[in-house]
Design a protein around this motif. Structure first.
Motif, PDB file in Angstrom:
ATOM      1  N   ASN A 223       0.815  -1.210   0.000  1.00 39.44           N
ATOM      2  CA  ASN A 223       0.000   0.000   0.000  1.00 39.44           C
ATOM      3  C   ASN A 223       0.850   1.263   0.000  1.00 39.44           C
ATOM      4  OD1 ASN A 223      -2.870  -0.795   0.049  1.00 39.44           O
ATOM      5  ND2 ASN A 223      -2.318  -1.866   1.933  1.00 39.44           N
ATOM      6  N   GLY A 224       2.075   1.134  -0.451  1.00 40.78           N
ATOM      7  CA  GLY A 224       2.957   2.291  -0.491  1.00 40.78           C
ATOM      8  C   GLY A 224       2.435   3.423  -1.355  1.00 40.78           C
ATOM      9  N   ASP A 225       1.588   3.084  -2.351  1.00 40.03           N
ATOM     10  CA  ASP A 225       1.045   4.135  -3.214  1.00 40.03           C
ATOM     11  C   ASP A 225       0.060   5.038  -2.475  1.00 40.03           C
ATOM     12  OD1 ASP A 225      -0.872   2.141  -2.921  1.00 40.03           O
ATOM     13  OD2 ASP A 225      -1.649   2.358  -4.963  1.00 40.03           O
ATOM     14  N   ALA A 226      -0.374   4.632  -1.278  1.00 41.00           N
ATOM     15  CA  ALA A 226      -1.299   5.465  -0.502  1.00 41.00           C
ATOM     16  C   ALA A 226      -0.588   6.607   0.211  1.00 41.00           C
ATOM     17  CB  ALA A 226      -2.038   4.605   0.525  1.00 41.00           C
ATOM     18  N   VAL A 227       0.718   6.469   0.434  1.00 43.93           N
ATOM     19  CA  VAL A 227       1.465   7.478   1.185  1.00 43.93           C
ATOM     20  C   VAL A 227       1.479   8.799   0.417  1.00 43.93           C
ATOM     21  CG1 VAL A 227       3.722   8.092   2.115  1.00 43.93           C
ATOM     22  CG2 VAL A 227       2.877   5.751   2.352  1.00 43.93           C
ATOM     23  N   GLY A 228       1.138   9.857   1.121  1.00 43.89           N
ATOM     24  CA  GLY A 228       1.075  11.178   0.511  1.00 43.89           C
ATOM     25  C   GLY A 228      -0.277  11.525  -0.077  1.00 43.89           C
ATOM     26  N   LYS A 229      -1.210  10.602  -0.042  1.00 47.81           N
ATOM     27  CA  LYS A 229      -2.532  10.825  -0.632  1.00 47.81           C
ATOM     28  C   LYS A 229      -3.551  11.197   0.447  1.00 47.81           C
ATOM     29  CE  LYS A 229      -1.209   9.459  -4.769  1.00 47.81           C
ATOM     30  NZ  LYS A 229       0.169   8.979  -4.468  1.00 47.81           N
ATOM     31  N   THR A 230      -4.492  12.070   0.082  1.00 53.86           N
ATOM     32  CA  THR A 230      -5.618  12.336   0.972  1.00 53.86           C
ATOM     33  C   THR A 230      -6.558  11.130   0.948  1.00 53.86           C
ATOM     34  OG1 THR A 230      -7.047  13.298  -0.726  1.00 53.86           O
ATOM     35  CG2 THR A 230      -5.491  14.789   0.383  1.00 53.86           C
ATOM     36  N   LEU A 231      -7.506  11.091   1.886  1.00 55.15           N
ATOM     37  CA  LEU A 231      -8.484  10.011   1.866  1.00 55.15           C
ATOM     38  C   LEU A 231      -9.353  10.092   0.617  1.00 55.15           C
ATOM     39  CD1 LEU A 231      -9.603   9.633   5.586  1.00 55.15           C
ATOM     40  CD2 LEU A 231      -7.648   8.632   4.385  1.00 55.15           C
ATOM     41  N   VAL A 232      -9.583  11.301   0.121  1.00 54.69           N
ATOM     42  CA  VAL A 232     -10.317  11.449  -1.139  1.00 54.69           C
ATOM     43  C   VAL A 232      -9.544  10.794  -2.274  1.00 54.69           C
ATOM     44  CG1 VAL A 232     -11.130  13.098  -2.868  1.00 54.69           C
ATOM     45  CG2 VAL A 232     -11.545  13.534  -0.441  1.00 54.69           C
ATOM     46  N   GLN A 233      -8.255  11.089  -2.361  1.00 58.13           N
ATOM     47  CA  GLN A 233      -7.430  10.513  -3.423  1.00 58.13           C
ATOM     48  C   GLN A 233      -7.293   9.005  -3.262  1.00 58.13           C
ATOM     49  OE1 GLN A 233      -4.085  13.082  -2.568  1.00 58.13           O
ATOM     50  NE2 GLN A 233      -4.434  14.295  -4.423  1.00 58.13           N
ATOM     51  N   LEU A 234      -7.195   8.550  -1.998  1.00 55.19           N
ATOM     52  CA  LEU A 234      -7.131   7.118  -1.738  1.00 55.19           C
ATOM     53  C   LEU A 234      -8.387   6.423  -2.261  1.00 55.19           C
ATOM     54  CD1 LEU A 234      -5.714   4.694  -0.323  1.00 55.19           C
ATOM     55  CD2 LEU A 234      -7.003   5.305   1.742  1.00 55.19           C
ATOM     56  N   GLY A 235      -9.551   7.026  -1.991  1.00 56.99           N
ATOM     57  CA  GLY A 235     -10.793   6.459  -2.490  1.00 56.99           C
ATOM     58  C   GLY A 235     -10.836   6.397  -3.999  1.00 56.99           C
ATOM     59  N   GLU A 236     -10.351   7.454  -4.647  1.00 53.89           N
ATOM     60  CA  GLU A 236     -10.333   7.470  -6.110  1.00 53.89           C
ATOM     61  C   GLU A 236      -9.428   6.366  -6.650  1.00 53.89           C
ATOM     62  OE1 GLU A 236      -9.054  11.445  -6.809  1.00 53.89           O
ATOM     63  OE2 GLU A 236     -11.081  12.313  -6.608  1.00 53.89           O
ATOM     64  N   MET A 237      -8.271   6.174  -5.996  1.00 55.69           N
ATOM     65  CA  MET A 237      -7.334   5.137  -6.421  1.00 55.69           C
ATOM     66  C   MET A 237      -7.928   3.735  -6.256  1.00 55.69           C
ATOM     67  SD  MET A 237      -3.884   6.694  -4.678  1.00 55.69           S
ATOM     68  CE  MET A 237      -3.103   5.104  -4.614  1.00 55.69           C
ATOM     69  N   ARG A 238      -8.712   3.547  -5.194  1.00 59.22           N
ATOM     70  CA  ARG A 238      -9.242   2.224  -4.895  1.00 59.22           C
ATOM     71  C   ARG A 238     -10.651   2.002  -5.453  1.00 59.22           C
ATOM     72  NH1 ARG A 238      -4.444   1.928  -3.949  1.00 59.22           N
ATOM     73  NH2 ARG A 238      -3.515   1.427  -1.904  1.00 59.22           N
ATOM     74  N   GLY A 239     -11.229   3.060  -6.015  1.00 64.38           N
ATOM     75  CA  GLY A 239     -12.565   2.932  -6.585  1.00 64.38           C
ATOM     76  C   GLY A 239     -13.643   2.767  -5.543  1.00 64.38           C
ATOM     77  N   LYS A 240     -13.447   3.410  -4.377  1.00 64.83           N
ATOM     78  CA  LYS A 240     -14.405   3.297  -3.279  1.00 64.83           C
ATOM     79  C   LYS A 240     -14.598   4.664  -2.635  1.00 64.83           C
ATOM     80  CE  LYS A 240     -13.564  -1.493  -1.892  1.00 64.83           C
ATOM     81  NZ  LYS A 240     -13.268  -2.385  -0.739  1.00 64.83           N
ATOM     82  N   PRO A 241     -15.685   4.840  -1.851  1.00 64.67           N
ATOM     83  CA  PRO A 241     -15.803   6.073  -1.072  1.00 64.67           C
ATOM     84  C   PRO A 241     -14.596   6.219  -0.139  1.00 64.67           C
ATOM     85  CG  PRO A 241     -17.874   4.868  -1.081  1.00 64.67           C
ATOM     86  CD  PRO A 241     -16.856   3.959  -1.686  1.00 64.67           C
ATOM     87  N   PRO A 242     -14.189   7.452   0.173  1.00 68.09           N
ATOM     88  CA  PRO A 242     -12.965   7.679   0.954  1.00 68.09           C
ATOM     89  C   PRO A 242     -12.899   6.913   2.273  1.00 68.09           C
ATOM     90  CG  PRO A 242     -13.736   9.735   0.028  1.00 68.09           C
ATOM     91  CD  PRO A 242     -14.791   8.730  -0.275  1.00 68.09           C
TER      92      PRO A 242
END
Length: 529
Positions: A353-372
């Motif tokens: 999950n290293g790609d999550a580092v530096g991301k907001t929860l909004v961006q994390l949700g967009e990356m994972r295709g789910k609500p934040p």
């Protein structure tokens, strides 16, 4: 080895005006401070720069990292020569063997993880002895953490202490203070501390007061119910006589700005009553802690393994999401005051999950295709709760006002893993550059006192915090015209400008005369009764 620093502007940590002169050190101790000083084996020309005591970080999270890396450069390079560990009620000791697996998971989001340590020190005395063996670049003090004390006495369950529990809690704390802990810490938003009621806190604080040690507290609320939270803490001080030191003092949530004057009023009233109250502060409008703090307290009951079971359970997860969205009275809801766009992931346990580092929860949700929030709960489950975050919480004008308070001293509260909060690298230089030189919130001499002499007094750290003959040679040489922090929230791992030399117990660790491979000069300090 003797060293003389000449042609300096001396700011001695008392708050007195700067004076020109020289400082001489021999065998790790200051021998002369004044207009002149005797010759020495080595002379350092300060060229008119400020010479002052080393900075004391009263809220440090180096507890685990220092056992594997004695020279923590983010602290040393910003002028920190003494750190106070054991913060927020969650740290390394006491740690009974039966609780090691669960506690390591509980601790990992705050202090990090280690596969090389054997984790068998059990008590504060054992932990401090281990630090003495491994060595440290800075001096280290330790607070007895409420969560560890409670874990030994009561386990990790969500329940109130009965009379027998209270006696055991007091006995464990008394043992840790006898071992040299500088006070009692708690984090009343973190499990298992959060399960304690006022009676439990008063029982523990009566022991701390007996030893003359402070309660260092992350209070129950820094947001919606901060006034009620402060009232509880001040009442504990009245009832027990304990010295209260509020950790990282702030008001969370811009919508809580209307409480600001009443918060100041509570501090003023405490001073009028003669209660001993101090605070520390990091100079940023964003905080940093474990991402697990976004979950309601009940979700953590029983430890990390129980949390993971709940995250895997559809009904429990739905309840978590409902509580986050609707809130619980008296619980600091990070999502409410920072927003899903104001919370950033700073570290994960695995590279997956290293790609999550530096991301907001909004961006994390967009990356994972789910609500934040769904994405955040998935991340906590996958990383076994070992996730760090930065959260944007407040207002710049509040920072300045709290900074100017007589109760205040500076701290970093810096987590060291992943993409850390920039305070880890720059809290002290930021005060000196932004708030002293640029915004003139206070004179330089006052700021340095809040970094040196004042915290030494607050925590009873003997013969440190001042430039004075007979005191230990913890010394910083800085340029007041250039000193500044350089880290940002996206690129925090940047050392500051303008800290020219850092000396710990007479050994130069940073600067042109620093040794390449010095023996760790820091000392593990223990406060005797």
């Amino acid at each position: 080895m003797s060293i003389r620093i000449e042609n300096a502007r001396i700011i001695d940590g008392t708050g007195s005006p700067a004076t020109p002169g020289a400082v001489r050190v021999e065998d790790g101790v200051i021998t002369h401070v004044g207009p002149t000083a005797p010759e020495a084996a080595r002379t350092i020309d300060a060229k008119g720069r400020v010479v002052c005591p080393g900075f004391i970080d009263t809220h440090s999270h180096s507890d685990l990292v220092v056992m594997e890396d004695p020279f923590i450069q983010p602290k040393i390079r910003q002028g920190v020569t003494t750190e106070i560990l054991g913060q927020d009620g969650i740290s390394m000791a006491p740690l009974p063997k039966r609780h090691i697996p669960a506690w390591r998971k509980n601790l990992s989001g705050l202090e990090g993880e280690s596969e090389t340590l054997d984790w068998t020190w059990e008590t504060t005395d054992g932990y401090l002895s281990r630090l003495e063996q491994s060595g440290a670049g800075t001096n280290l003090c330790y607070l007895a953490p409420h969560g560890n004390v409670r874990m030994e006495a009561m386990g990790l369950d969500d329940r109130q202490a009965n009379p027998g529990d209270l006696k055991l809690l007091q006995a464990v704390l008394r043992r840790e203070l006898e071992a040299g802990a500088f006070g009692l810490s708690t984090g009343l938003i973190y499990p298992p501390c959060t399960y304690a009621d006022k009676a439990e806190m008063e029982a523990l604080c009566s022991v701390a007061a007996e030893f003359g040690r402070p309660l260092v507290i992350h209070q129950r609320s820094e947001a919606d119910t901060i006034l009620e939270s402060m009232a509880e803490v001040l009442d504990i001080a009245r009832n027990t006589g304990v010295h209260v030191h509020f950790s990282h003092f702030k008001i969370c949530g811009k919508y809580n700005a209307d409480k600001f004057e009443r918060v100041l009023g509570l501090l003023d009233r405490a001073a009028e009553e003669g209660l001993k109250v101090t605070i520390d502060q990091y100079p940023y409008v964003a905080g940093s802690t474990m991402l697990g703090a976004i979950l309601p307290p009940w979700a953590h009951a029983g430890g990390t393994d129980k949390l993971l079971e709940r995250l895997a359970d559809e009904k429990s997860r739905a309840r978590m999401l409902r509580d986050i969205r609707e809130g619980i009275l008296g619980w600091d809801n990070f999502v409410a005051f920072a927003g899903v766009d104001g919370i950033f992931v700073t570290s994960t346990r695995t590279e997956a999950n290293g790609d999550a580092v530096g991301k907001t929860l909004v961006q994390l949700g967009e990356m994972r295709g789910k609500p934040p929030l769904e994405a955040a709960l998935d991340l906590l489950f996958q990383e076994e709760n070992a996730v760090g975050m930065v959260d944007f919480y407040g207002l710049e004008e509040h920072i300045k006002a709290f900074m100017a308070r007589p109760e205040m001293n500076v701290c970093t509260d810096g987590l060291l893993g992943g993409t850390p909060h920039p305070r880890t690298y720059g809290a002290f230089p930021r005060v000196l550059g932004k708030y002293v030189r640029e915004e003139k919130v206070m004179p330089l001499e006052t700021a340095i006192r809040k970094m040196t002499g004042k915290p030494a007094e607050t925590f009873q750290i003997d013969k440190r915090g001042l430039l004075k003959p007979g005191y230990h040679a913890d010394i910083v040489l800085l340029d007041p015209d250039t000193v500044r922090d350089n880290g940002t929230y996206t690129e925090p791992r940047q050392h500051p400008t303008g800290i020219d030399l850092v000396m710990v117990n007479g050994t130069v660790l940073h600067g042109p005369t620093a040794e390449d491979t010095p023996t760790p000069p820091g000392r593990v300090l223990r406060l005797s009764r």
